[in-house]
Design an enzyme around this catalytic site. Structure first.
Site, short mmCIF file in Angstrom:
data_model
loop_
_atom_site.label_atom_id
_atom_site.label_comp_id
_atom_site.label_asym_id
_atom_site.label_seq_id
_atom_site.Cartn_x
_atom_site.Cartn_y
_atom_site.Cartn_z
N SER A 1 0.87 -1.21 -0.18
CA SER A 1 0.14 -0.13 0.27
C SER A 1 1.23 1.15 -0.75
O SER A 1 1.92 0.89 0.23
CB SER A 1 -0.89 -0.19 0.88
OG SER A 1 -1.63 1.22 1.48
N TYR B 1 -2.81 -1.28 10.05
CA TYR B 1 -2.74 -1.36 9.19
C TYR B 1 -1.60 -1.06 8.37
O TYR B 1 -1.09 -1.46 7.63
CB TYR B 1 -3.95 -0.84 8.34
CG TYR B 1 -4.20 -0.76 6.71
CD1 TYR B 1 -4.96 -2.16 5.86
CD2 TYR B 1 -3.79 -0.21 5.68
CE1 TYR B 1 -4.44 -1.80 4.65
CE2 TYR B 1 -3.81 -0.24 5.02
CZ TYR B 1 -4.13 -1.43 4.11
OH TYR B 1 -4.94 -1.01 2.20
P1 NAP Z 1 -12.34 -5.52 -0.92
O1 NAP Z 1 -12.63 -5.74 -1.70
O2 NAP Z 1 -11.79 -5.56 0.53
O3 NAP Z 1 -11.01 -6.37 -1.25
C1 NAP Z 1 -10.00 -7.67 0.06
C2 NAP Z 1 -9.99 -9.34 -0.43
O4 NAP Z 1 -9.82 -9.76 1.14
C3 NAP Z 1 -11.57 -9.58 -0.22
O5 NAP Z 1 -11.64 -10.31 -1.26
C4 NAP Z 1 -11.51 -10.09 0.68
O6 NAP Z 1 -13.32 -11.00 1.04
C5 NAP Z 1 -10.67 -11.20 1.87
N1 NAP Z 1 -10.30 -11.06 2.70
C6 NAP Z 1 -10.19 -10.19 3.85
N2 NAP Z 1 -10.06 -11.27 5.33
C7 NAP Z 1 -9.69 -12.37 5.03
C8 NAP Z 1 -9.35 -13.17 5.12
N3 NAP Z 1 -9.94 -12.96 6.82
N4 NAP Z 1 -9.36 -14.62 4.47
C9 NAP Z 1 -9.63 -14.35 3.54
N5 NAP Z 1 -9.79 -13.32 2.93
C10 NAP Z 1 -9.62 -12.76 3.20
O7 NAP Z 1 -10.55 -4.99 -1.12
P2 NAP Z 1 -9.44 -4.20 -2.21
O8 NAP Z 1 -9.17 -3.23 -1.72
O9 NAP Z 1 -9.52 -5.03 -3.04
O10 NAP Z 1 -7.97 -4.60 -1.09
C11 NAP Z 1 -7.22 -5.88 -2.10
C12 NAP Z 1 -5.71 -5.70 -0.87
O11 NAP Z 1 -4.96 -4.61 -1.62
C13 NAP Z 1 -5.99 -6.15 0.51
O12 NAP Z 1 -4.86 -6.09 1.00
C14 NAP Z 1 -5.17 -3.69 0.88
O13 NAP Z 1 -5.02 -3.63 1.97
C15 NAP Z 1 -4.85 -3.53 -0.61
N6 NAP Z 1 -4.92 -2.14 -0.71
C16 NAP Z 1 -5.93 -1.65 -1.23
C17 NAP Z 1 -6.27 -0.21 -1.80
C18 NAP Z 1 -7.36 0.57 -1.81
O14 NAP Z 1 -7.83 2.32 -2.22
N7 NAP Z 1 -8.22 0.01 -2.80
C19 NAP Z 1 -4.52 0.87 -1.36
C20 NAP Z 1 -3.78 -0.40 -1.02
C21 NAP Z 1 -3.95 -1.70 -0.48
P3 NAP Z 1 -14.48 -10.45 1.92
O15 NAP Z 1 -14.89 -10.07 0.45
O16 NAP Z 1 -14.70 -11.63 2.36
O17 NAP Z 1 -14.26 -9.06 3.43
#
Ligand code: NAP
Length: 249
Positions: free
Chosen positions: A141, A154
């Site tokens: 991130s 985080y």
């Molecule tokens: P998201 O749509 O909420 O995706 C998160 C994913 O992780 C979902 O598939 C979620 O499953 C899964 N997850 C959460 N807890 C879990 C567990 N205990 N076991 C297995 N899977 C689990 O959000 P996203 O933004 O795409 O996030 C994906 C990654 O990108 C994360 O590591 C996040 O920190 C990183 N990131 C995102 C951003 C941003 O701006 N969006 C920026 C920097 C980094 P569920 O659907 O069941 O919750």
């Protein structure tokens, strides 16, 4: 075949049912990989989209709130790509941040990344002729470099993820295992829903992004596909910002 092709490869993507993980799974499949979409929620939509586009995918239940949950999933399976994408963000003032929220974030966002990667690397096929035996991409991130607001666990976990990309690369590059990380900026997903639903915060973030827009999951997906490909065989321990210039500012 281009060096960007993933044809014949098996890929394992965590948290692939939505957001960035979904886009990564689709990008890997578009480049030819057969993708296992692993997560706590069934990746029905992702698998259907990949299959509709002519690709190969399957869904696998995996709850990484137990960081050791993936230990037995790789042996004998011929996976050569792992993307550690699953992550959670729990917001609270640092003054009030409780231990259980700290532990939940650390378990999924950091401890699971290490032990899933370890299990994957132990099981990698030898592939004596390949420039790269396998690729691991961690989703870090911009909070691998910045502190954020009300997200201490985080930010700490994501700083740790960047460290893991480097420490694993130092040990495993000589074994032809490429370990790198992607640091996304602000991307439209459910992870950022509370920010997008706050018009003044959304606008303040937007104004600081040199590219003049929030990121989309595909921006991250294609970067992951590149890092997993033979074209990236000499990239080790890099943390690549995909943030519209946020960190350059
Ligand atoms: P998201 O749509 O909420 O995706 C998160 C994913 O992780 C979902 O598939 C979620 O499953 C899964 N997850 C959460 N807890 C879990 C567990 N205990 N076991 C297995 N899977 C689990 O959000 P996203 O933004 O795409 O996030 C994906 C990654 O990108 C994360 O590591 C996040 O920190 C990183 N990131 C995102 C951003 C941003 O701006 N969006 C920026 C920097 C980094 P569920 O659907 O069941 O919750």
């Amino acid at each position: 075949m281009t060096p960007f092709s993933l044809a014949g490869r098996r890929a394992f993507v965590t948290g692939a049912n939505s957001g960035i993980g979904q886009a990564i799974a689709q990008a890997l499949a578009a480049m030819g990989a057969a993708v296992t979409c692993a997560g706590r929620t069934e990746a029905t939509q992702t698998v259907a989209a990949i299959r509709d586009a002519g690709g190969q995918a399957e869904s696998l239940h995996l709850d990484l709130s137990n960081p050791m949950a993936a230990q037995d999933l790789f042996a004998g399976q011929d996976y050569t790509i792992l993307v550690n994408n699953a992550g959670i963000i729990l917001r609270e003032d640092s003054m009030d941040y409780p231990e259980d929220m700290w532990d939940r974030v650390m378990d999924v966002n950091l401890k699971a990344v290490f032990f899933t990667s370890q299990a994957f690397a132990r099981a990698l096929p030898q592939a004596p002729d390949a420039a790269s035996r396998g690729a691991i991409v961690h989703v870090a991130s911009v909070l691998s470099f910045q502190g954020g607001i009300r997200v201490p666990s985080y930010a700490a976990a994501k700083h740790g993820v960047a460290g893991l990309a480097k420490s694993m690369a130092n040990e495993w590059a000589s074994q032809r295992i490429n370990v790198n990380a992607i640091a996304p900026g602000y991307v439209h997903t459910k992870n950022t829903a509370s920010l997008t639903q706050d018009p003044s915060r959304y606008e303040a973030i937007l104004q600081r992004i040199p590219a003049g827009r929030w990121g989309e999951p595909d921006d991250i997906g294609w970067t992951a596909a590149f890092l997993c490909s033979p074209a990236a065989a000499y990239i080790n321990g890099a943390v690549i910002n995909v943030d519209g210039g946020w960190l350059a500012r």
